[in-house]
Design a protein around this motif. Structure first.
Motif, mmCIF file in Angstrom:
data_model
loop_
_atom_site.group_PDB
_atom_site.id
_atom_site.type_symbol
_atom_site.label_atom_id
_atom_site.label_comp_id
_atom_site.label_asym_id
_atom_site.label_seq_id
_atom_site.Cartn_x
_atom_site.Cartn_y
_atom_site.Cartn_z
ATOM 1 N N VAL A 51 0.866 -1.188 0.000
ATOM 2 C CA VAL A 51 0.000 0.000 0.000
ATOM 3 C C VAL A 51 0.898 1.232 0.000
ATOM 4 O O VAL A 51 1.840 1.326 0.799
ATOM 5 N N GLN A 52 0.631 2.156 -0.892
ATOM 6 C CA GLN A 52 1.341 3.428 -0.913
ATOM 7 C C GLN A 52 0.382 4.519 -0.439
ATOM 8 O O GLN A 52 -0.778 4.555 -0.838
ATOM 9 N N LEU A 53 0.894 5.409 0.401
ATOM 10 C CA LEU A 53 0.072 6.456 1.000
ATOM 11 C C LEU A 53 0.684 7.820 0.709
ATOM 12 O O LEU A 53 1.890 7.999 0.878
ATOM 13 N N VAL A 54 -0.162 8.767 0.303
ATOM 14 C CA VAL A 54 0.300 10.125 0.024
ATOM 15 C C VAL A 54 -0.618 11.116 0.723
ATOM 16 O O VAL A 54 -1.820 11.165 0.424
ATOM 17 N N GLU A 55 -0.045 11.899 1.637
ATOM 18 C CA GLU A 55 -0.819 12.904 2.360
ATOM 19 C C GLU A 55 -0.761 14.243 1.643
ATOM 20 O O GLU A 55 0.200 14.549 0.928
ATOM 21 N N SER A 56 -1.792 15.035 1.872
ATOM 22 C CA SER A 56 -1.815 16.413 1.373
ATOM 23 C C SER A 56 -2.764 17.219 2.244
ATOM 24 O O SER A 56 -3.493 16.660 3.073
ATOM 25 N N GLY A 57 -2.744 18.541 2.043
ATOM 26 C CA GLY A 57 -3.682 19.398 2.757
ATOM 27 C C GLY A 57 -3.096 20.184 3.908
ATOM 28 O O GLY A 57 -3.788 20.999 4.529
ATOM 29 N N GLY A 58 -1.827 19.938 4.216
ATOM 30 C CA GLY A 58 -1.211 20.692 5.292
ATOM 31 C C GLY A 58 -0.997 22.148 4.902
ATOM 32 O O GLY A 58 -1.169 22.532 3.742
ATOM 33 N N GLY A 59 -0.628 22.952 5.883
ATOM 34 C CA GLY A 59 -0.375 24.358 5.615
ATOM 35 C C GLY A 59 -0.293 25.157 6.889
ATOM 36 O O GLY A 59 -0.179 24.600 7.985
ATOM 37 N N LEU A 60 -0.363 26.467 6.722
ATOM 38 C CA LEU A 60 -0.298 27.404 7.838
ATOM 39 C C LEU A 60 -1.706 27.927 8.114
ATOM 40 O O LEU A 60 -2.406 28.369 7.190
ATOM 41 N N VAL A 61 -2.106 27.880 9.379
ATOM 42 C CA VAL A 61 -3.440 28.339 9.755
ATOM 43 C C VAL A 61 -3.351 29.025 11.106
ATOM 44 O O VAL A 61 -2.480 28.690 11.920
ATOM 45 N N GLN A 62 -4.232 29.964 11.339
ATOM 46 C CA GLN A 62 -4.262 30.636 12.631
ATOM 47 C C GLN A 62 -4.974 29.774 13.666
ATOM 48 O O GLN A 62 -5.825 28.936 13.326
ATOM 49 N N ALA A 63 -4.633 29.993 14.916
ATOM 50 C CA ALA A 63 -5.303 29.284 16.002
ATOM 51 C C ALA A 63 -6.810 29.499 15.910
ATOM 52 O O ALA A 63 -7.273 30.606 15.634
ATOM 53 N N GLY A 64 -7.547 28.415 16.121
ATOM 54 C CA GLY A 64 -8.993 28.457 15.991
ATOM 55 C C GLY A 64 -9.502 28.077 14.618
ATOM 56 O O GLY A 64 -10.701 27.865 14.431
ATOM 57 N N GLY A 65 -8.596 27.990 13.660
ATOM 58 C CA GLY A 65 -8.978 27.662 12.299
ATOM 59 C C GLY A 65 -9.093 26.169 12.067
ATOM 60 O O GLY A 65 -8.979 25.360 13.002
ATOM 61 N N SER A 66 -9.319 25.814 10.810
ATOM 62 C CA SER A 66 -9.530 24.411 10.422
ATOM 63 C C SER A 66 -8.678 24.043 9.220
ATOM 64 O O SER A 66 -8.330 24.904 8.397
ATOM 65 N N LEU A 67 -8.381 22.776 9.134
ATOM 66 C CA LEU A 67 -7.719 22.196 7.968
ATOM 67 C C LEU A 67 -8.280 20.793 7.765
ATOM 68 O O LEU A 67 -8.696 20.136 8.719
ATOM 69 N N ARG A 68 -8.261 20.356 6.519
ATOM 70 C CA ARG A 68 -8.609 18.966 6.241
ATOM 71 C C ARG A 68 -7.450 18.317 5.498
ATOM 72 O O ARG A 68 -7.081 18.767 4.403
ATOM 73 N N LEU A 69 -6.907 17.290 6.098
ATOM 74 C CA LEU A 69 -5.838 16.523 5.476
ATOM 75 C C LEU A 69 -6.441 15.348 4.708
ATOM 76 O O LEU A 69 -7.457 14.788 5.118
ATOM 77 N N SER A 70 -5.785 15.009 3.616
ATOM 78 C CA SER A 70 -6.199 13.864 2.820
ATOM 79 C C SER A 70 -5.062 12.861 2.750
ATOM 80 O O SER A 70 -3.892 13.235 2.728
ATOM 81 N N CYS A 71 -5.428 11.615 2.680
ATOM 82 C CA CYS A 71 -4.457 10.525 2.521
ATOM 83 C C CYS A 71 -4.988 9.616 1.425
ATOM 84 O O CYS A 71 -5.994 8.934 1.623
#
Length: 124
Positions: free
Chosen positions: A2-22
Motif C-alpha cells: 500500500v502506498q500512502l500520500v498525504e496532502s492538505g497541510g499548511g499554515l493556519v491561525q489558532a482556531g482555524g480548520s484544515l482537512r488533510l487527505s491521505c
C-alpha cells in the motif's frame, strides 16, 4: 503493498480548520486500519486518531477529542482528517499509516505502511 500520500497541510491561525487527505494505492486498501500520527520538532511521534474496521470504532487521542474527525471514502481510496479549533500545540508533521485490521489501532508499531507526511503549522 500500500502506498500512502498525504496532502492538505499548511499554515493556519489558532482556531482555524484544515482537512488533510491521505490517498492510498495498492490492493485491499479498504481492509486496512488507517490511522493518523503526528510528530512535532524535538518530540516523539504520537498517535492522533484511527478507525478500526475490524471492530468498527474510532480511537482518538485525548488531546484531539471533539476537534479532530477521521473519515474514509473507500471508493476514492482516501482517508480524511478534519481538524477544527486548531491550537499552536497541534503544529507537527502529520502522517497517515495503514495497519492490518486486527492489530491495535492506537499503537504505532501496528502500522506497516506510512506516508511521507504533511506539515501543519498553527500560529497563535
Amino acid at each position: 503493498q500500500v502506498q500512502l500520500v498525504e496532502s492538505g497541510g499548511g499554515l493556519v491561525q489558532a482556531g482555524g480548520s484544515l482537512r488533510l487527505s491521505c490517498v492510498a494505492s495498492g490492493r485491499a486498501f479498504s481492509s486496512y486500519t488507517i490511522g493518523w500520527f503526528r510528530q512535532a520538532p524535538g518530540k516523539e511521534r504520537e498517535f492522533v486518531v484511527a478507525f478500526s474496521r475490524s471492530v468498527g470504532r474510532t480511537y482518538d487521542a485525548d488531546s484531539v477529542k471533539g476537534r479532530f474527525t477521521i473519515s474514509r471514502d473507500n471508493a476514492k481510496n482516501t482517508v480524511y482528517l478534519q481538524m477544527n479549533s486548531l491550537k499552536p500545540e497541534d503544529t507537527a508533521v502529520y502522517y497517515c499509516a495503514a495497519a492490518p485490521p486486527d492489530w491495535p489501532a492506537q499503537v504505532g508499531g501496528s502500522y506497516i505502511y506510512w506516508g511521507q507526511g504533511t506539515q501543519v503549522t498553527v500560529s497563535s
